[in-house]
Design a protein around this motif. Structure first.
Motif, mmCIF file in Angstrom:
data_model
loop_
_atom_site.group_PDB
_atom_site.id
_atom_site.type_symbol
_atom_site.label_atom_id
_atom_site.label_comp_id
_atom_site.label_asym_id
_atom_site.label_seq_id
_atom_site.Cartn_x
_atom_site.Cartn_y
_atom_site.Cartn_z
ATOM 1 N N PRO A 349 0.833 -1.141 0.101
ATOM 2 C CA PRO A 349 0.035 0.066 -0.011
ATOM 3 C C PRO A 349 0.878 1.155 0.051
ATOM 4 C CG PRO A 349 0.047 -0.799 2.147
ATOM 5 C CD PRO A 349 0.995 -1.820 1.335
ATOM 6 N N ALA A 350 1.551 1.629 -1.273
ATOM 7 C CA ALA A 350 2.369 2.868 -1.347
ATOM 8 C C ALA A 350 1.934 3.975 -0.765
ATOM 9 C CB ALA A 350 2.733 2.855 -2.609
ATOM 10 N N HIS A 351 0.262 4.234 -0.906
ATOM 11 C CA HIS A 351 -0.025 5.534 -0.433
ATOM 12 C C HIS A 351 0.229 5.694 0.990
ATOM 13 C CE1 HIS A 351 -3.331 2.471 -0.372
ATOM 14 N NE2 HIS A 351 -3.590 3.067 0.692
ATOM 15 N N GLU A 352 0.181 4.694 1.720
ATOM 16 C CA GLU A 352 0.224 4.608 3.243
ATOM 17 C C GLU A 352 1.643 4.702 3.730
ATOM 18 O OE1 GLU A 352 -1.608 1.552 5.749
ATOM 19 O OE2 GLU A 352 -3.361 1.490 4.197
ATOM 20 N N ILE A 353 2.638 4.461 2.642
ATOM 21 C CA ILE A 353 4.081 4.324 3.163
ATOM 22 C C ILE A 353 4.751 5.327 2.508
ATOM 23 C CG2 ILE A 353 5.983 3.084 3.216
ATOM 24 C CD1 ILE A 353 4.243 0.653 2.443
ATOM 25 N N ASP A 354 4.987 6.547 3.254
ATOM 26 C CA ASP A 354 5.646 7.788 2.650
ATOM 27 C C ASP A 354 7.089 7.614 2.671
ATOM 28 O OD1 ASP A 354 6.053 7.684 5.328
ATOM 29 O OD2 ASP A 354 5.578 9.827 5.756
ATOM 30 N N TYR A 355 7.856 6.667 2.984
ATOM 31 C CA TYR A 355 9.226 6.745 2.675
ATOM 32 C C TYR A 355 9.501 5.978 1.391
ATOM 33 C CZ TYR A 355 8.738 2.112 5.172
ATOM 34 O OH TYR A 355 8.372 1.012 5.557
ATOM 35 N N ILE A 356 8.490 5.358 0.738
ATOM 36 C CA ILE A 356 8.636 4.961 -0.620
ATOM 37 C C ILE A 356 8.697 6.017 -1.649
ATOM 38 C CG2 ILE A 356 8.095 3.368 -2.429
ATOM 39 C CD1 ILE A 356 7.221 1.193 -0.601
ATOM 40 N N ASN A 357 9.910 6.748 -1.791
ATOM 41 C CA ASN A 357 9.750 7.875 -2.823
ATOM 42 C C ASN A 357 11.325 7.795 -3.565
ATOM 43 O OD1 ASN A 357 11.878 9.133 -0.941
ATOM 44 N ND2 ASN A 357 10.084 10.009 0.341
ATOM 45 N N MET A 358 11.511 8.699 -4.581
ATOM 46 C CA MET A 358 12.311 8.933 -5.262
ATOM 47 C C MET A 358 13.867 9.112 -4.575
ATOM 48 S SD MET A 358 11.979 7.681 -7.951
ATOM 49 C CE MET A 358 13.160 7.854 -9.246
ATOM 50 N N ALA A 359 13.535 10.229 -3.484
ATOM 51 C CA ALA A 359 14.681 10.717 -2.732
ATOM 52 C C ALA A 359 15.356 9.499 -1.933
ATOM 53 C CB ALA A 359 14.342 11.612 -1.801
ATOM 54 N N ASN A 360 14.456 8.927 -1.105
ATOM 55 C CA ASN A 360 15.020 7.839 -0.440
ATOM 56 C C ASN A 360 15.725 6.674 -1.206
ATOM 57 O OD1 ASN A 360 14.253 9.001 1.675
ATOM 58 N ND2 ASN A 360 12.877 7.936 2.417
ATOM 59 N N ALA A 361 15.131 6.527 -2.483
ATOM 60 C CA ALA A 361 15.807 5.507 -3.638
ATOM 61 C C ALA A 361 17.136 5.751 -3.620
ATOM 62 C CB ALA A 361 14.883 5.363 -4.470
ATOM 63 N N PHE A 362 17.339 7.193 -3.978
ATOM 64 C CA PHE A 362 18.698 7.871 -4.196
ATOM 65 C C PHE A 362 19.563 7.299 -2.946
ATOM 66 C CE2 PHE A 362 21.640 11.200 -3.590
ATOM 67 C CZ PHE A 362 22.515 10.997 -4.700
ATOM 68 N N TYR A 363 19.112 7.833 -1.596
ATOM 69 C CA TYR A 363 19.856 7.538 -0.799
ATOM 70 C C TYR A 363 20.330 6.093 -0.457
ATOM 71 C CZ TYR A 363 18.379 12.075 0.884
ATOM 72 O OH TYR A 363 18.119 13.403 0.596
ATOM 73 N N PHE A 364 19.380 5.321 -0.962
ATOM 74 C CA PHE A 364 19.518 3.612 -0.732
ATOM 75 C C PHE A 364 20.945 3.350 -1.688
ATOM 76 C CE2 PHE A 364 18.500 -0.770 -0.974
ATOM 77 C CZ PHE A 364 18.042 -0.965 0.186
ATOM 78 N N LEU A 365 20.849 3.870 -2.974
ATOM 79 C CA LEU A 365 22.010 3.711 -3.896
ATOM 80 C C LEU A 365 23.210 4.407 -3.460
ATOM 81 C CD1 LEU A 365 20.086 4.451 -7.249
ATOM 82 C CD2 LEU A 365 20.572 2.268 -6.413
ATOM 83 N N LEU A 366 23.080 5.557 -2.626
ATOM 84 C CA LEU A 366 24.316 6.148 -2.340
ATOM 85 C C LEU A 366 24.969 5.414 -1.289
ATOM 86 C CD1 LEU A 366 25.971 8.912 -2.207
ATOM 87 C CD2 LEU A 366 24.203 9.623 -0.171
ATOM 88 N N TYR A 367 23.994 5.039 -0.414
ATOM 89 C CA TYR A 367 24.831 4.486 0.835
ATOM 90 C C TYR A 367 25.365 3.051 0.537
ATOM 91 C CZ TYR A 367 23.869 8.184 3.958
ATOM 92 O OH TYR A 367 23.811 9.362 4.628
ATOM 93 N N PHE A 368 24.513 2.652 -0.373
ATOM 94 C CA PHE A 368 24.853 0.983 -0.980
ATOM 95 C C PHE A 368 26.358 1.060 -1.454
ATOM 96 C CE2 PHE A 368 26.130 -1.093 -4.851
ATOM 97 C CZ PHE A 368 26.319 -2.204 -4.393
ATOM 98 N N PHE A 369 26.514 2.328 -2.410
ATOM 99 C CA PHE A 369 27.800 2.315 -3.101
ATOM 100 C C PHE A 369 28.814 2.590 -1.762
ATOM 101 C CE2 PHE A 369 30.808 4.854 -5.655
ATOM 102 C CZ PHE A 369 31.173 3.995 -6.416
ATOM 103 N N LEU A 370 28.628 3.684 -1.082
ATOM 104 C CA LEU A 370 29.513 4.055 0.024
ATOM 105 C C LEU A 370 29.920 2.861 0.842
ATOM 106 C CD1 LEU A 370 28.265 7.556 1.106
ATOM 107 C CD2 LEU A 370 30.223 7.099 -0.391
ATOM 108 N N GLY A 371 28.946 2.253 1.222
ATOM 109 C CA GLY A 371 29.107 0.632 2.068
ATOM 110 C C GLY A 371 29.941 -0.038 1.198
ATOM 111 N N PHE A 372 29.530 -0.275 0.086
ATOM 112 C CA PHE A 372 30.348 -1.463 -0.555
ATOM 113 C C PHE A 372 31.784 -1.063 -0.871
ATOM 114 C CE2 PHE A 372 31.748 -2.360 -4.908
ATOM 115 C CZ PHE A 372 31.891 -3.737 -4.990
ATOM 116 N N LEU A 373 31.712 0.119 -1.191
ATOM 117 C CA LEU A 373 33.429 0.536 -1.317
ATOM 118 C C LEU A 373 34.071 0.182 0.137
ATOM 119 C CD1 LEU A 373 33.502 3.780 -3.434
ATOM 120 C CD2 LEU A 373 33.890 1.473 -4.259
ATOM 121 N N PHE A 374 33.405 0.799 1.082
ATOM 122 C CA PHE A 374 34.197 0.492 2.464
ATOM 123 C C PHE A 374 34.258 -0.988 2.847
ATOM 124 C CE2 PHE A 374 34.350 0.265 6.815
ATOM 125 C CZ PHE A 374 35.192 1.262 7.254
ATOM 126 N N TYR A 375 33.199 -1.722 2.665
ATOM 127 C CA TYR A 375 33.445 -3.018 3.328
ATOM 128 C C TYR A 375 34.147 -4.051 2.105
ATOM 129 C CZ TYR A 375 30.750 -2.962 7.436
ATOM 130 O OH TYR A 375 30.049 -2.667 8.562
#
Lengths: 496, 312
Positions: A349-375
């Motif tokens: 139910p995406a209308h109930e979940i406000d954190y499913i949005n483009m900005a958070n998708a971007f942060y997800f990619l960002l922190y994946f990349f940073l975390g992946f490089l580090f680990y």
């Protein structure tokens, strides 16, 4: 430069087709959801498949069992709307021992009654003697009746004591017999548990399963309310007022965020970010795990020497990092695509979940990349310095244990995503990706500055770990059968 | 045809304070097979790794036709390390194409060359098999293909014949001969001295990072010739002990190894002196084997080192 991309492409295609990538991308998230929800399901639903019979030995004389039943009926119902709990009043009134004693008590009471009658008769007799002053032997009659009266009074006192004693013995016999019945019902599995109430509201809970804390917590809460109500009523306070005081409250939960104010759904707000942290964890450790096992394998089966003869160590390491980070991105895009499919099909139910949005998708990619490089850089170094498979397995296990720590620590965030401790921990590169990805949807404040700062911290840490990894990788991978010592590694860092 | 020359010039390498190569210099000419020899731990692998640019020398140069190797990016190197390594789960063709493209072959060309070599080594049916499904010998052949698939200008092979059956040894030798004909540079490191004697033109023997012998194989053998002879007869030749100027080194079952130690005594004089006394079965001039030269030199080196240590 071309070789960098050739290696990246090779690493990507080799891993993309592997079974472990498919498993980590498609099966693990579902397993995680299952692991998350199965205990909850059993905890909440399996217990409710049929009405539970709860025994009650009510010695209070205030019908607590009855009130408990009506409160339980109000609060807990099964899916088909039948009550979840039935309170079975357990009585020992028909037990032989109790009936015998009741007979004896009756005999004592009968005796007491006749003594009372006798006493009253003597009193009457004496009154008559007293009034009739012309009676012969009046003095004698008065004296002798007085003596009899005294004697009967003593007998009356004695029989009162005996009656009281019998009464008490009967009560404890009743309790004993009732408990005996309840215990046998419990052992036979007729009832799930039983409660006893005394007249001064001491309550006992008897069960075969001490783990059913969900049950006794419920009973405790309801009985607490009943007890308070009874105590207030006993203080002669008007019933209407008491009932008004005890009108139940219902809390609707809201999650306050900067621009929005939404009703709070535990499952969405708790499990959503936890699940996204798990996905991030999976993405980072799938790719960096591949990096680790790849380096280790190439070192142990000596491919690395062939590779190093055709490409520089920088190209090899860089190619691997690029190839596997693309693999990670591919994994994330598969998940994003699945999320979109689930949203479109109405499963999420995406209308109930406000954190499913483009900005958070971007942060997800960002922190994946940073975390992946580090680990990834750390895992590459560890892979490069391991001297054999056995060694590597041990290190691998150690790393897995280490890797689970950020995941466990991230559970702390849910209690207070903006606490001082959580803020500080968010700047530790090992934890940053997981902490931030949970904090972003949960935090009540804007985290923009923290996102910038943690990104800078991660970038700087990545420069350092990649620099160290590159230096050690080159030398350590060529060493066969021997693990480099710490002093050798420091020597390479200084010299190479 | 261009004269291809690879030159190692005064190369030094220390590794964690330990001297691995000390002033190492040798020259490899195209069209000749060069044997880089030495006992275990002599520094051969390090030298080859420096040639391959896997390791950097602390000082010294690697020159290809008088130009530094690093500047000649068009020169392709092929390398077969002693410790063989392949990707166990990759398919044979995929992996060969990967190695080929890493050496600047176009993908298509890499595929064609890989299939050509697989066919030549009898492995074309296994193109799509996974490496870990192949026998050890087959994997070894795949490794060869990986090292010369891209038609390198310089081919460096560390123990190429180890573990190969005689038939495949012949196939490999044919391939090496082709490279030789194409005037390419071929460096082989091995402990199998019989193979070196059969295929190498030039050798360089190193010990403890230093060159102790280098040059053309036949000249070296000539240099180490002891001027000894072996004579074998049907009858015992005890009288040889009494002839002045003959020094018997070994004696076994009517076979005698001897030298002539009188300046004016020639082998014709020897035959004149013994005429009619010998029922000759065999006579030969003793050629030293490379194996003997190797052992002799290394032992001498070790003795020198020990003497130096005692002297200190």
């Amino acid at each position: 430069m071309k070789n960098l991309f050739r290696i990246a492409f090779w690493e990507f295609t080799k891993r993309f087709k592997s079974r472990s990538f498919l498993f980590n991308t498609l099966v693990s998230p579902f397993l995680f959801v299952l692991i998350l929800f199965i205990p909850i399901y059993f905890f909440q639903y399996s217990a409710e498949v049929s009405t539970k019979l709860i025994g009650a030995i009510d010695l209070s004389g205030q019908n607590i069992a009855g009130e408990l039943q009506s409160e339980l009926n109000k609060n807990y119902k099964l899916e088909n709307n039948t009550p979840e709990y039935m309170v079975l009043k357990i009585s020992a009134a028909n037990s032989d021992a109790y009936l015998n004693m009741v007979g004896e008590l009756r005999a004592v009471r009968h005796k007491r009654d006749s003594i009372f009658t006798l006493y009253n008769n003597i009193k009457k007799e004496r009154t008559a003697y007293y009034k009739n002053q012309r009676l012969k032997n009046r003095q004698y009659l008065l004296e002798s009746s007085y003596n009899r009266l005294q004697q009967v009074r003593e007998e009356r006192e004695l029989i009162d004591i005996e009656l009281n004693r019998y009464q008490n013995a009967l009560d404890s016999l009743y309790k004993f017999e009732a408990k005996k019945i309840a215990d046998s019902l419990l052992t036979k599995g007729v009832i799930n548990s039983y409660l006893t109430f005394t007249d001064d509201l001491e309550i006992e809970y008897h069960t075969k399963n001490p783990g059913d804390f969900l049950e006794w917590e419920r009973f405790e809460n309801i009985l607490q309310t009943i007890a308070i109500k009874k105590r207030i009523l006993n203080d002669k306070i008007e019933r209407g007022r008491v009932l008004k005081w005890f009108r139940p409250v219902k809390i609707r939960k809201f999650h306050i965020q900067e621009n929005s104010d939404r009703e709070w759904n535990f499952y969405i707000q708790f499990y959503g970010p936890l699940f996204s942290a798990f996905l991030l964890f999976m993405a980072i450790f799938t790719s960096s795990g591949f990096l680790f096992s790849g380096v280790l394998q190439e070192k142990s089966n000596r491919v690395i020497e062939v590779l190093l003869s055709y490409a520089t160590s920088g190209q090899i390491m860089g190619g691997k990092i690029i190839g596997l980070s693309f693999l990670g991105f591919m994994q994330l895009f598969i998940w994003f695509a699945l999320t979109i499919i689930f949203i479109v099909s109405g499963f999420i139910p995406a209308h109930e979940i406000d954190y499913i949005n483009m900005a958070n998708a971007f942060y997800f990619l960002l922190y994946f990349f940073l975390g992946f490089l580090f680990y990834g850089a750390i895992f590459t170094t560890v892979g490069a310095v391991s001297s054999n498979e056995f060694d590597a397995q041990q290190i691998n296990q150690f790393l897995r244990t280490i890797a689970i720590i950020p995941m466990l620590l991230s559970l702390m965030i849910f209690t207070n995503p903006d606490s001082e401790l959580i803020r500080i921990l968010s700047y530790i590169p090992f934890l940053t990706p997981f902490f931030m990805i949970i904090r972003i949807p949960l935090s009540a404040e804007s985290l923009t500055n923290e996102i910038y700062l943690t990104t800078i911290v991660m970038l700087l840490s990545n420069v350092i770990v990649i620099y160290i990894a590159a230096k050690i990788f080159r030398m350590a991978t060529l060493m066969q059968g021997k693990k480099p010592t710490w002093s050798e590694m420091f020597y390479w860092l200084r010299k190479s | 045809m261009q004269d291809n020359i690879l030159e190692v010039k005064a190369v030094n390498k220390t590794f964690y304070e330990k001297v691995i190569l000390e002033n190492l210099s040798f020259k490899v000419e195209g069209g000749k097979i060069f044997g880089l020899l030495g006992p275990n731990g002599a520094g051969k692998t390090t030298a080859m790794r420096i040639l391959m640019n896997i390791l950097k020398a602390d000082s010294g140069e690697i020159l290809y036709n008088s130009e530094p190797r690093d500047k000649k990016s068009s020169i392709h190197f092929g390398y077969l390390p002693e410790e063989r390594g392949l990707y166990p789960k990759a398919s044979v063709l995929d992996m060969l194409v990967y190695f080929g493209t890493l050496n600047n072959l176009k993908k298509r060309k890499a595929q064609v060359e890989a299939i050509r070599y697989l066919d030549r080594l009898g492995l074309v049916d296994y193109s799509d098999s996974r490496i870990n499904q192949l026998s050890k010998g087959m994997q070894q052949k795949i490794q060869f293909i990986a090292s010369f698939l891209h038609d390198p200008d310089v081919l460096i092979l560390d123990e190429p014949f180890a573990g190969l059956d005689p038939i495949n040894q012949v196939v490999l030798r044919d391939i090496l001969n082709e490279y030789k004909k194409m005037n390419k540079i071929l460096i082989i490191s091995t402990h199998q001295m019989d193979i070196v004697e059969k295929i190498c033109d030039d050798i360089c023997l190193i010990n403890q990072g230093k060159v102790i012998l280098k040059g053309k194989l036949n000249e070296i053998k000539r240099k180490f010739r002891e001027d000894a002879f072996i004579i074998e007869a049907d009858n015992p030749l005890t009288f040889l002990h009494e002839i002045d100027g003959i020094n018997i080194i070994e004696e076994q079952n009517n076979a005698y190894k001897f030298t002539l130690n009188k300046p004016k005594l020639t082998i014709s004089d020897f035959f004149n002196m013994t005429k009619g006394k010998i029922k000759l079965r065999k006579f030969e001039i003793v050629e030293p084997t490379l194996h003997d030269i190797f052992i002799k030199l290394i032992q001498k080196e070790m003795q020198n080192t020990n003497n130096q240590k005692v002297g200190l």
